[in-house]
Design an enzyme around this catalytic site. Structure first.
Site, PDB file in Angstrom:
ATOM      1  CB  THR A 122      -0.971  -0.003   1.203  1.00  0.00           C
ATOM      2  OG1 THR A 122      -0.247  -0.257   2.412  1.00  0.00           O
ATOM      3  CG2 THR A 122      -2.042  -1.060   1.018  1.00  0.00           C
ATOM      4  CE  LYS A 131       0.487  -3.457   3.369  1.00  0.00           C
ATOM      5  NZ  LYS A 131      -0.323  -2.522   4.275  1.00  0.00           N
ATOM      6  CB  THR A 159      -1.601  -1.539   8.733  1.00  0.00           C
ATOM      7  OG1 THR A 159      -2.570  -1.866   7.764  1.00  0.00           O
ATOM      8  CG2 THR A 159      -0.645  -0.820   7.955  1.00  0.00           C
ATOM      9  CD  GLU A 177       2.061   5.163   6.425  1.00  0.00           C
ATOM     10  OE1 GLU A 177       1.251   4.568   5.702  1.00  0.00           O
ATOM     11  OE2 GLU A 177       1.736   5.752   7.460  1.00  0.00           O
ATOM     12  CG  ASN A 216      -0.447   8.263   8.010  1.00  0.00           C
ATOM     13  OD1 ASN A 216      -1.164   7.301   7.833  1.00  0.00           O
ATOM     14  ND2 ASN A 216       0.867   8.175   8.164  1.00  0.00           N
ATOM     15  CB  THR A 265      -7.088  12.561  -1.063  1.00  0.00           C
ATOM     16  OG1 THR A 265      -6.056  12.951  -0.144  1.00  0.00           O
ATOM     17  CG2 THR A 265      -8.435  12.755  -0.420  1.00  0.00           C
TER      18      THR A 265
END
EC number: 2.3.1.35
Length: 410
Positions: free
Chosen positions: A160, A186, A197, A283, A405, A410
């Protein structure tokens, strides 16, 4: 190749390296980009299976379906995964969609429904575009192969916000037979013990009973996947599934087997490499942080201290800014929820001692800042209270984490 104890790391290995496994992936239209968003691992035979799952109360529908499948015989032959949509908090329709995915995959690969596991990752609370998913599943059989390319296509399909694919493979000898253990994972955000996640998939051609495999997975998860954190959030979809084809031809492995220790070491190594890769790919992250705690009174305490330090936003921010602020580390230790002797704590940043017996030590601030600018930071804490140790992994907290985040949907 590199040696680790009695196993060898296989360069460019993948989930297809163990005998009997094929994999593949494709773009079915769940993601806005053209990246793969549907993948599958297929075994030539029903494989012994084991799984561990998120502790989040809102478990996504695919996890329930996979649990149901494994519960029938302790075996799986097909593991289907989509990215771009988590199919979580989607009610009865989400449950029906997960079962439809299982049934469609079973039909296309010619196996019973209960030999299929399903999992999903992506945005929570949106229904799957099932017309696209079903069309994609129909195309999957022609996309799977036993080559490294098949494993690579699968690894791409599960990503992702990840920046890199996460794969590892080792080989060892069991009963004179060559055995492989491989994995793909992942995860880069919403990563926090226990689980995150994150999705992990491991394959091996070793012969091992489902019960022994489940016990080994539980034990290794406690020291690998459950010891990473990125942001303190735990997802609805986390799962690690292991499939064992048994095609290596060894005598069935269990804890009494002469080669059990070697197999368990290789198994844990695969989990640790994947866990650390997830933490490093947090991230917006610029570095991997390892927190090593020694001298704890119990294993539970050691793990709690390590996870509290690695999970501290202040510690993570200090590492990002290359600020040797050991006060944030000691503060995290003090709130970990276990007794601590406030007179005996040592702290090191790499080889740089900053605290000894809970007293500040003069150190070279420039040297410490230079160390913290590196891509790997080791924080070592010695409590001098007992003999137990634990290690946790995480990453720094950066401006990019907020940017990513703030615009995830979007």
């Amino acid at each position: 190749m590199g040696h680790r104890n009695e196993f060898v790391v296989v360069d460019n290995g993948s989930v297809t390296t163990p005998q009997g496994f094929r994999a593949g992936g494709l773009h079915c239209g769940l993601k806005k980009t053209e990246r793969n968003d549907l993948g599958v691992i297929v075994c030539d035979v029903p494989a012994a299976a084991a799984g561990v799952y998120t502790l989040n109360a809102f478990q996504a529908a695919p996890l329930q379906v996979t649990k149901e499948s494994i519960a029938v015989e302790g075996k799986l032959q097909v593991m289907l995964v989509n990215s771009g949509n988590a199919n979580a908090c989607t009610g009865k329709q989400g449950e029906e969609d997960a079962r439809t995915m299982r049934a469609e995959a079973a039909r296309m690969f010619g196996v019973p429904d209960h030999y299929v596991g399903v999992t999903s990752t992506g945005v929570i609370g949106e229904l799957l575009k099932m017309d696209r998913v079903k069309a994609g599943i129909e195309r999957l059989p022609e996309r799977v192969s036993a080559t490294d390319e098949g494993g690579d296509q699968f690894s791409q399909a599960i990503l992702t916000t990840d920046l890199v694919k996460k794969t590892v493979c080792v080989r060892l000898t069991v009963d004179g037979r060559t055995v492989h253990i491989a994995g793909a994972a992942k995860g880069s955000g919403m990563i926090h013990p226990n689980m995150a996640t994150m999705l992990g998939f491991m394959t091996t051609d070793a012969a091992i009973s489902p019960a022994s495999l489940q016990k080994l997975l539980n034990e290794s998860t406690d020291t690998t996947f459950n010891m990473i954190t990125v942001d303190g959030d735990t997802s609805t979809n986390d799962m690690v599934v292991v499939l064992a084809s048994g095609l290596a031809g060894n005598g069935e492995l269990n804890e009494a087997h002469a080669d059990w220790a070697a197999f368990a070491a290789g198994f844990r190594y695969v989990g640790e490499v994947l866990a650390k890769a997830i933490a490093r790919d947090g991230e917006g992250a610029t570095k991997l942080i390892e927190v090593s705690v020694t001298g704890a009174e119990s294993l539970e305490a050691a793990r709690a201290f390590a996870k509290t330090v690695i999970g501290s936003s202040l510690v993570k921010s200090a590492c990002f800014g290359a600020d040797a602020n050991w006060g944030r580390i000691i503060a995290a230790i003090g709130r970990a929820g276990y007794p601590v002797n406030v007179e005996t704590v040592d702290i090191r940043l790499g080889d740089i001692v900053t605290l000894e017996q809970s007293r500040p030590v003069k150190f070279d601030e420039e040297k410490a800042a230079e160390y913290l600018k590196g891509e790997f930071v080791l924080i070592h804490v010695d409590l001098h209270m007992g003999d137990h140790t634990a290690t946790a992994w995480g990453c720094d907290l950066t401006y990019d984490y907020v940017r990513i985040n703030a615009a995830y949907r979007t």
